[in-house]
Design a protein around this motif. Structure first.
Motif, PDB file in Angstrom:
ATOM      1  N   VAL A   9       1.078  -1.329   0.085  1.00  0.00           N
ATOM      2  CA  VAL A   9      -0.254  -0.228  -0.286  1.00  0.00           C
ATOM      3  C   VAL A   9       1.204   1.175  -0.072  1.00  0.00           C
ATOM      4  N   ALA A  10       0.574   1.900  -1.210  1.00  0.00           N
ATOM      5  CA  ALA A  10       1.981   3.240  -1.166  1.00  0.00           C
ATOM      6  C   ALA A  10       0.834   4.590  -0.680  1.00  0.00           C
ATOM      7  N   VAL A  11       1.937   5.392   0.234  1.00  0.00           N
ATOM      8  CA  VAL A  11       1.156   6.334   1.372  1.00  0.00           C
ATOM      9  C   VAL A  11       1.804   7.278   0.952  1.00  0.00           C
ATOM     10  N   PRO A  12       0.329   7.806   0.712  1.00  0.00           N
ATOM     11  CA  PRO A  12       1.047   9.243  -0.783  1.00  0.00           C
ATOM     12  C   PRO A  12       1.650  10.524   0.453  1.00  0.00           C
ATOM     13  N   GLY A  28      -4.544  12.220   8.255  1.00  0.00           N
ATOM     14  CA  GLY A  28      -4.261  12.766   6.897  1.00  0.00           C
ATOM     15  C   GLY A  28      -5.114  14.254   6.689  1.00  0.00           C
ATOM     16  N   SER A  29      -4.682  14.680   5.675  1.00  0.00           N
ATOM     17  CA  SER A  29      -5.352  15.881   5.075  1.00  0.00           C
ATOM     18  C   SER A  29      -7.043  16.198   5.762  1.00  0.00           C
ATOM     19  N   LEU A  50       3.043   0.521   3.137  1.00  0.00           N
ATOM     20  CA  LEU A  50       3.123  -0.489   4.258  1.00  0.00           C
ATOM     21  C   LEU A  50       2.755  -2.262   3.584  1.00  0.00           C
ATOM     22  N   ARG A  51       3.100  -3.448   4.251  1.00  0.00           N
ATOM     23  CA  ARG A  51       2.514  -4.259   3.802  1.00  0.00           C
ATOM     24  C   ARG A  51       2.088  -4.782   4.705  1.00  0.00           C
ATOM     25  N   VAL A  76      -6.093   4.690   4.236  1.00  0.00           N
ATOM     26  CA  VAL A  76      -4.936   5.273   3.469  1.00  0.00           C
ATOM     27  C   VAL A  76      -5.587   6.357   2.398  1.00  0.00           C
ATOM     28  N   VAL A  77      -6.331   5.890   1.389  1.00  0.00           N
ATOM     29  CA  VAL A  77      -7.168   6.634   0.428  1.00  0.00           C
ATOM     30  C   VAL A  77      -8.229   7.082   0.651  1.00  0.00           C
TER      31      VAL A  77
END
Length: 180
Positions: A9-12, A28-29, A50-51, A76-77
């Motif tokens: 999972v990519a964390v922006p 997050g924002s 994240l894994r 995350v999204v």
């Protein structure tokens, strides 16, 4: 083994992840979400990714492996972009309006139906026949949209009611078509 669970999972940028045992907090924002994951999986942070790993090699762990990764991805999204569901109201005289933060629906009943906005959910009305449900928690957004749709489900003869945007309602011909 789950193909979804293996994907990282990519964390922006601008999203902060805190892992405390099985409790994961994502900030997050748009807000903050917390979720306590089951002991069959372990969440690891490697840089900006994240894994999810299985801690056991059981059937339960395999079943929850992909689910845990998807829940983490949705967190995350949600805090970075948010989620939304669009509903359409179809029917003569059917319409929606906002009273404060609550949604007031006129759906052919003798009284208006009021839907209170729970914490973390906002309603937008681009027109009187369109409702947009927005929030950071995907499950809560979907549940509120389903609850609103339940107030007047689309019926198969005239197609009147509340439906999701893009939802196809199978139409029935009615009584006149069966006379023969």
């Amino acid at each position: 083994m789950s193909r979804i669970g293996k994907q990282p999972v990519a964390v922006p940028a601008g999203v902060e992840v805190k892992i405390d045992g099985q409790l994961v907090t994502v900030k997050g924002s748009m807000g903050q979400l917390c979720h306590e994951f089951l002991p069959e999986v372990r969440i690891l942070q490697e840089g900006a990714e994240l894994r999810v790993e299985k801690t056991e090699d059981t059937r339960d762990a395999a079943a929850r492996f992909g689910l845990s990764r998807t829940l983490l991805s949705n967190m995350v999204v949600g805090v970075s972009e948010g989620f939304s569901k669009t509903l359409e109201i179809v029917g003569v005289g059917y319409r929606a309006s906002l009273t404060g933060s609550d949604l007031e629906l006129l759906l052919g009943y003798s009284h208006p139906v009021v839907v209170k906005a729970p914490e973390g959910i906002t309603f937008e009305l681009p027109s009187q026949t369109q409702i947009i449900v927005k929030g950071i928690d995907k499950q809560k957004v979907g549940q509120i949209a389903a609850d609103i749709r339940k107030k007047r489900k689309p019926e198969p003869y005239k197609g009147k009611g509340i439906r999701y945007k893009g939802e196809h309602i199978r139409r029935k011909l009615g009584k006149a078509a069966s006379a023969g």
